[in-house]
Design a protein around this motif. Structure first.
Motif, PDB file in Angstrom:
ATOM      1  N   THR A 124      29.936  79.476 -76.991  1.00 59.03           N
ATOM      2  CA  THR A 124      29.364  78.136 -76.892  1.00 59.03           C
ATOM      3  C   THR A 124      28.402  78.047 -75.718  1.00 59.03           C
ATOM      4  O   THR A 124      27.321  77.465 -75.827  1.00 59.03           O
ATOM      5  N   TRP A 125      28.771  78.636 -74.606  1.00 63.33           N
ATOM      6  CA  TRP A 125      27.933  78.632 -73.412  1.00 63.33           C
ATOM      7  C   TRP A 125      26.605  79.329 -73.696  1.00 63.33           C
ATOM      8  O   TRP A 125      25.535  78.816 -73.369  1.00 63.33           O
ATOM      9  N   LEU A 126      26.660  80.497 -74.363  1.00 61.18           N
ATOM     10  CA  LEU A 126      25.441  81.241 -74.674  1.00 61.18           C
ATOM     11  C   LEU A 126      24.580  80.497 -75.696  1.00 61.18           C
ATOM     12  O   LEU A 126      23.349  80.472 -75.584  1.00 61.18           O
ATOM     13  N   LEU A 127      25.219  79.900 -76.705  1.00 62.57           N
ATOM     14  CA  LEU A 127      24.452  79.134 -77.697  1.00 62.57           C
ATOM     15  C   LEU A 127      23.776  77.934 -77.048  1.00 62.57           C
ATOM     16  O   LEU A 127      22.653  77.570 -77.419  1.00 62.57           O
ATOM     17  N   SER A 128      24.420  77.338 -76.084  1.00 65.94           N
ATOM     18  CA  SER A 128      23.824  76.221 -75.356  1.00 65.94           C
ATOM     19  C   SER A 128      22.611  76.690 -74.551  1.00 65.94           C
ATOM     20  O   SER A 128      21.566  76.025 -74.539  1.00 65.94           O
TER      21      SER A 128
END
Length: 180
Positions: free
Chosen positions: A57-61
């Motif tokens: 989720t952090w990387l997709l953000s």
């Protein structure tokens, strides 16, 4: 001196990042550049990643934010590339019925407004929960659900309006001497 920290491993997330980037920019080369930019940002900001947090989720953000930054910087260049891609895609005939249908569905998906397309992609293709997708986009869950609902409604409307490819081909304009 031995490091006790877990390495910052993003290799397992590359496929998801590439799929999402491809969904956002619709061009494989630009998608790879976007993933590269996002990974550079992630590496530079790796200290800000909460231990125990959801790395995906952090990387997709980060990827989403990198995309928004690119749009702001390159709006006219992106528009020219999209127009060129549409021209190239229209000039290539599909060889099979399912390829035609798949292209129609793909075009309908890419015709969705960007906010709806990115929300639907994260939930339907990346299989993120509504909470994770909302977090990746930096929006409230209710806003995400609304965008997904509108995207699905548009795709349903497209489905109802689009004629199916015929199973039988017919010759238009011949001289009447064609055999069946």
């Amino acid at each position: 001196m031995e490091r006790k920290e877990r390495p910052f491993d993003v290799i397992g997330q590359l496929a998801a990042l590439r799929r999402y980037a491809r969904s956002l920019v619709r061009n494989s080369d630009e998608a790879e550049d976007l993933v590269h930019d996002a990974l550079v940002r992630a590496f530079e900001k790796r200290k800000s990643f909460r231990s125990g947090g959801n790395l995906r989720t952090w990387l997709l953000s980060i990827l989403h934010n990198a995309h928004i930054d690119r749009l702001r910087r390159n709006r006219s260049l992106t528009r020219r590339h999209d127009e060129a891609a549409v021209e190239a895609e229209q000039s290539l005939p599909a060889g099979q019925e399912h390829a035609v249908r798949l292209q129609q569905v793909r075009d309908a998906f890419f015709a969705l407004p960007e906010e709806q397309r990115e929300a639907l992609h994260l939930v339907a293709i990346e299989d993120l929960s509504y909470q994770e997708a909302a977090q990746a986009l930096g929006i409230p869950v209710g806003t995400l659900m609304s965008r997904i609902s509108r995207a699905r409604a548009q795709l349903r409307e497209f489905e109802e309006k689009t004629p199916r490819v015929s199973h039988h081909l017919r010759l238009i304009g011949g001289n009447g001497n064609e055999s069946s």
